[in-house]
Design an enzyme around this catalytic site. Structure first.
Site, PDB file in Angstrom:
ATOM      1  CD  GLU A  17      -2.453   1.063  -4.461  1.00  0.00           C
ATOM      2  OE1 GLU A  17      -2.504   0.618  -3.297  1.00  0.00           O
ATOM      3  OE2 GLU A  17      -3.376   0.956  -5.273  1.00  0.00           O
ATOM      4  CB  CYS A  27     -10.097  -3.908  13.774  1.00  0.00           C
ATOM      5  SG  CYS A  27      -9.713  -3.444  12.081  1.00  0.00           S
ATOM      6  CD  GLU A  78     -12.000  -8.487   3.048  1.00  0.00           C
ATOM      7  OE1 GLU A  78     -11.681  -9.035   4.112  1.00  0.00           O
ATOM      8  OE2 GLU A  78     -11.426  -7.475   2.614  1.00  0.00           O
ATOM      9  CD  GLU A 132      -3.188   0.787   2.034  1.00  0.00           C
ATOM     10  OE1 GLU A 132      -3.332  -0.348   2.526  1.00  0.00           O
ATOM     11  OE2 GLU A 132      -3.996   1.713   2.191  1.00  0.00           O
ATOM     12  CB  CYS A 185      -7.447  -2.533   5.888  1.00  0.00           C
ATOM     13  SG  CYS A 185      -5.826  -1.995   5.444  1.00  0.00           S
ATOM     14  CD  GLU A 238     -14.428  -8.763  -6.253  1.00  0.00           C
ATOM     15  OE1 GLU A 238     -14.882  -9.522  -5.366  1.00  0.00           O
ATOM     16  OE2 GLU A 238     -15.052  -7.775  -6.682  1.00  0.00           O
TER      17      GLU A 238
END
Lengths: 672, 161
Positions: free
Chosen positions: A285, A507, A365, A282, A303, A370
């Site tokens: 990127e 989280c 998820e 990340e 995330c 994907e």
């Protein structure tokens, strides 16, 4: 009046100071009296519906204390005979509408209704149950809705609307028929629910609960053919202990690993390892996007699966701004499915990957297409923290007495950066720890990045990296995130990097975590995670030797083709209500008409597709083309960046305007 | 005329300034156009007013005036207010439902000819039990009288082809 009296009131004769409490209920709590309530949450708007926090106010009679402004000199009584009787009756009426199946309920022993019934000594439900059984909604992998158990406190509705700005559920119908439901009584899986699960977290009963995967996981463990491995999320280790009597925030990492091994998991790994990978991909990127001039900045983190689904439903035009990195859970799954079978002497088909997460959205998820290879999901099952606690208890393990055990290598080794992912601000801090060295060639002298830590829903920080300054924002709560997406749209967003977590506090405040009535629970868990980071030898993802080895042996170059294949993903736009379209046909469809389909999805709508549709409708009417042309509107063609999108026959037009569409229709009409 | 209807919906939204606070008047006017509130039109209204569809659905199901199902050509509204109830409106309701094969769950015949519903008060308690069929009012109804009204309608429909 002297100052002392000016700022005090009397609760059952006891003098209590009024500070800046927003309502009488909070003042009473300060006097160490735990007034019961279903519908009061300090983070949500006042509702005043449950009538349990009633008190007697001298001169005013019985009032709901949550809805009264505290005033100096007030004389409050909280448990007179009359109040006790009223509360009892309220509870008895609620119980009359409530199934009496406590022992088989997912919320058993952690249900507020059950707790209050006990506190008020209700031994018998005196009224008959008048309402018919309503169907249970288990239309999705994340959450189960059982409207029969709902007490209509509205906490879920207000959380979803106010803190998340999603509004997936609301009250419907009236009188005895009132129910909390998604639009048109559809399942949560068919509307724009993002599965953050905070509705379940605030629900005082078992009306919304995580969709349990306990049975599936135990079946996999019992199957002698399979090799079952677990990955444990960072936020788990400072919360699981609460289920076994530890103070909130206590790290129980090693007992947790021991418990999983005793349960029969073949290997136990750490999702924090994958978080280290996430940081590297990340940040890489992000640096690339800065170098290319900033067109794809700000970069949003990816995330949090609830945030991703929010963006797909509500900000499809901004999907290019999302990091393409998979979440740590899915990076782990992808890497595990590819590399573990050989190491563990099994096949990809017989490897069962179980995630244990603080989160309900992770359950969804894992089912995203994907994240499938050869028709099999990378992550087979997702348990929440509470579900794991249930399994441990079910197996009769004495958690506190377990001999500590350590994670298995290589996917169990992590840096502290991968652990603090569980806190809001953790991803940003981890990225800074890595990117600073990447950009400047030197490590930042301070490991901790205090600028991104904290409690507020939106925090900002300017981080210097050599001659560059990175403007970061850390948000939790999806309403806050949506305020920033609006800024990006308006071109007024002052940030380069935005971390988004759907749940309050990140989280650690996830909907899969233990139920707690402790108001400071999030701060305690947060401090626990930072302490775990402090206690580890390695704090930088780039220092994790097993991450380096993974790149060398399996992934290849950072951000390279192989890495993209394994560790990155793509996003798609989603309709708010699955499969709806608006037919504007003038006559019965004959199958012979030219089909013109105008997108009225959120993004196209904002770009003027409604005007286009209206003009088109008028044109067809005036020219009496109704028999030959069938106009309809659908709610998303999934090309939101290029709207308005119009389909004419089998051709699709992007950035469509009325003249193009009319011209094409005329052309087709002339040719036929 | 679906296109015309859609244009009318857009006009209504514009006239109400796309103001979410005007949701109820919007729904009232839109129901006049369609005779009911189709789900996809509600979603369109929600998008236009920047409201979640669940909120719009909540409002549309709260008020007895709104309906999400297409109604029959002949709508029987039977008063079940106190006076009518005491005078035996339940028997009339049962008679109507038996005759048409309807129930509490299904209030409209599958040929979309008849709808039978109850209302809380029609404000004509002196005539109890009261029933309206579209715009016509029937007073001091009995189960027999009520089913005769159905027979008459069926006969008229048949005569008119």
């Amino acid at each position: 009046m002297n100052k002392e009296i000016e700022n005090t009131l009397f609760v059952n004769g006891q003098t209590v100071e009024i500070a800046d409490e927003p309502n009488l209920l909070e003042v009473i709590r300060k006097a160490n009296i735990d007034l019961p309530t279903f519908c009061y949450h300090s983070e949500l708007s006042l509702y005043g519906a449950c009538r349990l926090c009633i008190v007697e106010l001298e001169g005013k009679g019985v009032v709901a204390s949550c809805s009264v402004q505290p005033e100096p000199g007030m004389e409050v009584r909280t448990h007179t005979a009359a109040l006790r009787e009223m509360r009892r009756t309220t509870l008895e009426l609620l119980l009359a509408n409530h199934p009496q199946a406590c022992t088989t309920c997912a919320k058993n022993t952690q249900c507020k209704l059950q707790d209050l019934a006990q506190r008020f000594g209700i031994e018998d439900v005196v009224f008959n149950r008048p309402v018919k059984e309503r169907p249970i909604d288990d239309s999705n992998p994340a959450l189960v809705r059982d409207p029969n158990k709902c007490v209509l406190c509205g906490d879920c509705v207000r959380f979803c609307a106010e803190v998340q700005n999603v509004g997936a559920i609301d009250f419907a119908n009236r009188g005895a028929q009132v129910t909390v439901t998604p639009a048109y009584n559809k399942g949560l899986g068919d509307v724009a629910c993002v599965f953050c699960g905070q509705c379940a977290a605030v629900c005082p009963t078992g009306a919304i609960t995580p969709n349990s995967a306990e049975q599936d996981v135990m079946a996999a463990i019992d199957d002698p053919e399979t090799t079952v491995v677990a990955q444990l999320a960072p936020a788990l280790r400072v919360a699981l202990g609460e289920e076994f009597g530890y103070d909130p925030g206590t790290s129980v990492t090693w007992q947790m690993v021991a418990a999983l091994k005793r349960l029969g998991f073949d290997k136990v790994y750490d999702t924090s390892f994958a978080a280290d990978l996430t940081v590297i991909e990340e940040a890489g990127e992000f640096i690339e996007r800065m170098d290319e001039g900033g067109e794809r900045l700000p970069q949003f983190t990816s995330c949090c699966p609830a945030w991703i689904k929010t963006a797909e439903h509500f900000s499809p035009d901004l999907l290019p701004h999302l990091s393409s990195c998979r979440s740590p859970q899915q990076m782990f799954g992808s890497l595990a499915r590819r590399t573990l079978p050989e190491q563990l002497n099994t096949t990809p088909e017989k490897l069962v990957v179980v995630s244990i997460m603080p989160c309900t959205a992770k359950k969804y998820e894992a089912t995203r297409e994907e994240f499938h290879q050869n028709g099999k999901p990378d992550v087979d099952h997702v348990l929440t923290t509470r579900e794991l606690a249930g399994i441990i208890r079910g197996a009769g393990l004495r958690f506190q007495d377990l001999e500590p055990e350590s994670f298995d290598l290589p996917l169990g080794f992590k840096s502290g950066a991968g652990v603090i992912f569980g806190n809001s601000g953790g991803v940003s801090e981890a990225v800074v720890r890595y990117a600073h060295e990447k950009v400047t060639g030197e490590r930042s002298p301070e490991v901790d990045v205090h600028a991104v830590r904290g409690e507020e829903g939106v925090r900002e920080a300017q981080i210097s990296m050599g001659d560059r300054t990175v403007r970061m924002a850390v948000v939790h709560g999806l309403a806050n995130a949506q305020r920033l997406t609006e800024q990006v749209r308006q071109g007024t967003c002052p940030y380069d990097f935005i971390e988004v977590m759907a749940c309050p506090g990140g989280c650690i405040g996830g909907a899969g975590q233990p139920v707690s009535f402790d108001e400071n629970i999030r701060q305690k868990r947060k401090a626990g995670l930072y302490a775990v980071d402090k206690g580890l030898q390695v704090h930088h993802p780039q220092d994790n030797p097993y991450v380096a080895a993974s790149y060398r042996d399996a992934i290849g170059e950072i951000g390279g083709e192989e890495a993209h294949d394994m560790l990155h993903t793509t996003y798609k736009t989603r309709q708010r209500i699955a499969g709806q379209e608006l037919s504007l046909a003038n006559s019965e469809a004959t199958g012979q008409q030219l089909e013109v389909d105008v997108c009225l999805g959120t993004s196209c709508f904002l770009k003027g597709s409604q005007d286009l549709l209206q003009a088109l409708a008028k044109y067809i009417n005036t020219n009496e083309l109704g028999e030959h042309v069938e106009v309809k509107a659908s709610f998303c063609h999934q090309k939101c960046g290029r709207g308005p999108v119009v389909k004419i026959g089998d051709k699709t037009f992007e950035h469509a305007d009325f003249d193009t569409v009319r011209g094409t229709i005329d052309e087709v009409m002339q040719n036929s | 005329m679906a296109v015309k209807k859609f244009e009318d919906v857009c006009d209504i939204l514009d006239r109400q300034g796309r103001n979410p606070a005007r949701l109820i008047p919007v729904l009232q006017e839109v129901q006049k156009i369609y005779g009911y509130l189709p789900e996809e039109v509600l979603t369109f209204i929600a998008t236009s007013l920047d409201l979640p569809p669940a909120r719009v659905y909540g409002v549309a199901t709260f008020y007895a005036h709104f309906t999400l199902e297409p109604k029959g050509r002949y709508v029987f509204r039977l008063c079940d207010g106190t006076a009518c109830h005491v005078k035996g409106s339940s028997d009339i309701l049962n008679a109507l439902r038996d005759k048409l094969g309807l129930s509490e769950e299904q209030d409209t015949t599958s040929d979309k000819m008849f709808t039978v519903e109850t209302v809380s008060c029609l404000g004509a308690c002196g005539l109890a039990p009261v029933m309206t069929v579209n715009e016509s009012v029937y007073g001091q109804v009995t189960p027999e009288k009520a089913t005769e009204v159905i027979d008459e309608i069926v006969k008229n429909e048949e005569d008119n082809g």
